[in-house]
Enzyme design. Sequence first.
Site, PDB file in Angstrom:
ATOM      1  CD  GLU A 175      -2.743  -1.130   2.492  1.00 43.18           C
ATOM      2  OE1 GLU A 175      -3.943  -0.802   2.425  1.00 43.18           O
ATOM      3  OE2 GLU A 175      -2.170  -1.467   3.550  1.00 43.18           O
ATOM      4  CE  LYS A 191      -6.213   1.954   2.655  1.00 41.81           C
ATOM      5  NZ  LYS A 191      -5.207   1.114   3.334  1.00 41.81           N
ATOM      6  CG  LEU A 230      -8.003   4.778   6.114  1.00 39.56           C
ATOM      7  CD1 LEU A 230      -9.290   4.316   5.453  1.00 39.56           C
ATOM      8  CD2 LEU A 230      -7.217   5.689   5.208  1.00 39.56           C
ATOM      9  CD  GLU A 231      -8.927   3.404  12.000  1.00 39.47           C
ATOM     10  OE1 GLU A 231      -9.665   2.407  12.091  1.00 39.47           O
ATOM     11  OE2 GLU A 231      -7.923   3.424  11.242  1.00 39.47           O
TER      12      GLU A 231
END
Length: 116
Positions: free
Chosen positions: A20, A98, A71-72
């Site tokens: 990623e 995402k 993402l948090e």
Amino acid sequence: MTVSLNKLKFYAFHGALPQERTVGGDYLVDLSVEIEPTTAACEFDELGGTVNYAELYAIVEEEMGQPANLLEHLAWRIGQRIRTEYPLVVAVRISITKCNPPIGATCQGATVTLDM
């Protein structure tokens, strides 16, 4: 009063997996900020009584350019900057999606939403 930016599109390099961080992926961001209605904005049509959309976008764009595992964490960074830089803002809601996450299944997106 709520000011929102919807479906902001980014190509970024977030995630806990090395792939990623190397390959990257598509992301969508929805941002809403709550402000107290002001006389300057509502009655006198003055930008100083609200938040500038372009400046909000610039914060999101800058933070999306700095990789994060989660993402948090990314949502928290964006929210913290907005709350710090704009005293008029009393609440922030940010959703980061995402697109096509690597979960081993067909999925249009995984979303994290933070209210602060």
